[in-house]
Enzyme design. Structure first.
Site, short mmCIF file in Angstrom:
data_model
loop_
_atom_site.label_atom_id
_atom_site.label_comp_id
_atom_site.label_asym_id
_atom_site.label_seq_id
_atom_site.Cartn_x
_atom_site.Cartn_y
_atom_site.Cartn_z
N LYS A 169 0.84 -1.20 0.00
CA LYS A 169 0.00 0.00 0.00
C LYS A 169 0.88 1.25 0.00
CE LYS A 169 -3.98 -1.73 2.62
NZ LYS A 169 -5.00 -1.54 1.57
N ASP A 215 -2.93 -7.51 -1.68
CA ASP A 215 -3.67 -6.60 -0.81
C ASP A 215 -5.14 -6.98 -0.69
OD1 ASP A 215 -4.06 -4.49 0.87
OD2 ASP A 215 -4.00 -2.93 -0.68
N GLU A 238 -6.38 -9.40 0.74
CA GLU A 238 -6.09 -10.51 1.66
C GLU A 238 -7.29 -10.88 2.52
OE1 GLU A 238 -5.67 -7.47 2.42
OE2 GLU A 238 -6.37 -7.36 4.49
N ARG A 256 -10.46 -11.34 1.86
CA ARG A 256 -11.28 -12.42 1.31
C ARG A 256 -10.57 -13.76 1.38
NH1 ARG A 256 -11.63 -9.13 -4.25
NH2 ARG A 256 -11.31 -7.43 -2.75
N1 BES Z 1 -8.23 -3.55 4.43
C1 BES Z 1 -8.34 -3.19 3.06
C2 BES Z 1 -9.61 -2.40 2.76
C3 BES Z 1 -9.64 -0.96 3.20
C4 BES Z 1 -8.87 -0.03 2.57
C5 BES Z 1 -10.47 -0.57 4.21
C6 BES Z 1 -8.92 1.30 2.96
C7 BES Z 1 -10.55 0.75 4.58
C8 BES Z 1 -9.77 1.68 3.97
C9 BES Z 1 -8.35 -4.42 2.17
O1 BES Z 1 -7.58 -5.47 2.62
C10 BES Z 1 -7.81 -4.00 0.86
O2 BES Z 1 -6.67 -3.64 0.80
N2 BES Z 1 -8.62 -4.05 -0.19
C11 BES Z 1 -8.22 -3.63 -1.48
C12 BES Z 1 -8.77 -4.61 -2.48
C13 BES Z 1 -8.24 -4.42 -3.87
C14 BES Z 1 -6.78 -4.77 -3.92
C15 BES Z 1 -9.02 -5.27 -4.82
C16 BES Z 1 -8.75 -2.22 -1.72
O3 BES Z 1 -9.87 -1.93 -1.29
O4 BES Z 1 -8.02 -1.42 -2.29
ZN ZN Z 2 -7.24 -5.57 4.62
MN MN Z 3 -5.56 -5.31 1.94
#
Ligand code: BES
Ligand code: ZN
Ligand code: MN
Length: 483
Positions: free
Chosen positions: A265, A335, A337, A339
């Site tokens: 990230k 990222d 992760e 799911r």
């Molecule tokens: N924990 C995050 C989701 C998240 C991001 C929650 C920002 C609150 C604020 C999750 O694990 C994630 O990184 N999801 C990605 C999925 C994508 C790679 C398909 C996302 O939402 O960017």
């Molecule tokens: Zn996450």
């Molecule tokens: Mn993530």
């Protein structure tokens, strides 16, 4: 903070602070009108200084004719618009003023207001939760604590006692404790709140309330074949852990820190990824609340807990793993992760032959884009379950909005190399995440709550909200009453 129910007249109540509601058109609520008569109109004369919006307050000291030291007037907004929102604003406004004031005890006459078609029990629940929310502090990691923390020791709800109200009060106190637990777990940083810390917390709750618990270590997961769960834990030096009993199953995402893994990230606001275990915290908070109120419910919590780290052992984009269900997944983005750990936890949850399963996860940034910070995203493969969750959410004012889970979205998860990919591209990102989970819950009555936008606040007021503990407690109580 102690709460009690006692019928008291507002003009003779010997309280540190009597809290009275006033509508924007200067119409007094009945207890305010009584105090006004006792004060020979002094209360009404003071009203010019009361802000008109719901939650605005005005403190009066030494009001003639009133036995209380202080009288706190609270704006209720326009009479015609008075409903759940303004009631909650009024409670919050009153709570903030009581905190400022450092009041030790108060009599909250707001609980007697008529809020639409809601029963008085509803007012009591929301008053307790609103007050406890306002007085919550997280300063255990500061060496210099700001003065003495304000403590409101005694709160009286001036109502005539009956069983329903008494029950609502115990439910609300237990729920507030559950919310506080979830908030604290969320606020704790990832170097303290590790997967092992979450497991210890679960053990503590189990011991205190005599609940069954099982912690699965990494080797147990290997034996079981939780390939997707373990693919996320690979680069973490913190061992993963999970907890389990029967038949409403709550499955909470417990990523104690989400760096994104190899699909790292960006740095900005990455600290907030310590809140990525908020689903797990809400499961622990809900179970604690239900146990403390001795609710006749049968609930099992499953918490897949891990960090998501980069490192030499980390999963790489393109890796293919075999899930506990036997289906294979191509990890196109490390990222995504949440799911991966949830799919194995959901498959595991099926062992308890649950009547229904709800997973709770800070799953997608896309959900924040879709619904902002107000509503939690609701997805379900059973419309009755979705309806019941929606109803409980409205009662708890911990609101949800249902999103589609149509088969049409499934093709976005197509993979050239495995049964499915773990991402479905930008369009409908929270929907394809839910569609991924749906592939592991076909034999279950299942709902998914995406709390990415509602579990914590950013900016100056950064911190965990404890959502959706109020919704889950309400749902579990209503659900078990129906069974
Ligand atoms: N924990 C995050 C989701 C998240 C991001 C929650 C920002 C609150 C604020 C999750 O694990 C994630 O990184 N999801 C990605 C999925 C994508 C790679 C398909 C996302 O939402 O960017
Ligand atoms: Zn996450
Ligand atoms: Mn993530």
């Amino acid at each position: 903070m102690q709460f009690s129910i006692k019928a008291l007249s507002p003009e003779t109540a010997k309280s540190g602070c009597v809290v009275l509601g006033v509508y924007a058109n200067k119409e007094l609520s009945p207890p305010a009108a009584r105090v006004d008569r006792a004060s020979r109109g002094a209360l009404r004369n003071a009203l010019v200084d009361l802000p008109v919006k719901a939650g605005g307050t005005l403190l009066l000291r030494g009001l003639p004719g009133a036995a209380a030291e202080r009288v706190l007037l609270v704006g209720l907004g326009e009479r015609e618009e008075f409903a759940e929102g303004p009631f909650r604003d009024a409670v919050r406004g009153a709570a903030a003023a009581l905190r400022e004031l450092g009041a030790k005890d108060a009599a909250l006459y707001l609980v007697d207001l008529k809020v639409g078609a809601r029963p008085v029990a509803w007012n009591v629940r929301h008053a307790v939760l609103g007050l406890r929310e306002a007085f919550y502090r997280f300063d255990q990691l500061k060496t210099q604590k700001k003065g003495n923390p304000p403590i409101l020791e005694q709160v009286v709800f001036p109502l005539s006692k009956n069983q329903k109200i008494q029950e609502a009060l115990s439910e609300a106190i237990a729920t507030a404790d559950g919310v506080a637990l979830a908030r604290t777990l969320g606020n704790l940083p990832a170097n303290i709140c590790t997967p092992a810390y979450l497991a210890d917390e679960a053990k503590k709750i189990a011991k205190q309330f005599k609940l069954g618990i099982e912690v699965l270590e990494k080797r147990d997961m290997e034996k079981l074949g939780m390939g997707a769960m373990l693919s996320v834990a690979r680069a973490s030096h913190q061992p993963p852990g999970a907890k389990g009993k029967k038949p409403l199953a709550l499955v909470g995402k417990g990523v104690t820190f989400d760096t994104g893994g190899i699909s790292l990230k960006p740095a900005g606001e990455m600290d907030e990824m310590k809140f990525d275990m908020s689903g797990a915290a809400s499961v622990l908070g809900t179970i604690r609340a239900l146990a403390a109120m001795k609710a006749p419910v049968n609930v099992v919590g499953v918490i897949p807990a891990t960090e998501n780290m980069p490192g030499g052992a980390a999963s790489k984009p393109g890796d293919v793993v075999t899930t506990l269900s036997g289906q294979t997944v191509e990890i196109l983005n490390t990222d995504a992760e949440g799911r991966l750990i949830l799919c194995d936890a959901l498959t595991y949850a099926a062992r308890f032959e649950p009547e229904a399963v709800i997973d709770i996860a800070t799953l997608t940034g896309a959900c924040v884009i879709a619904l902002g910070h107000v509503a939690t995203g609701l997805f379900a493969n059973d419309e009755r379950l979705a309806g019941d969750i929606h109803e409980a959410a409205d009662e708890a004012w911990d609101r949800v909005w249902q999103m589609p889970l149509w088969e049409d979205y499934q093709e976005q998860l197509r993979s050239n190399f495995a049964d499915m990919a773990n991402i479905g591209g930008r369009p409908g990102g929270s929907i394809t995440a839910a569609c991924f989970l749906a592939r592991f819950t076909r034999k279950l009555r299942w709902a998914h709550l995406d709390i990415a936008g509602t579990a914590w606040r950013s900016g100056r007021e950064k911190g965990s909200t404890g959502r959706p503990v109020p919704l889950l407690v309400r749902f579990a109580l209503k659900h078990s009453a129906k069974m």
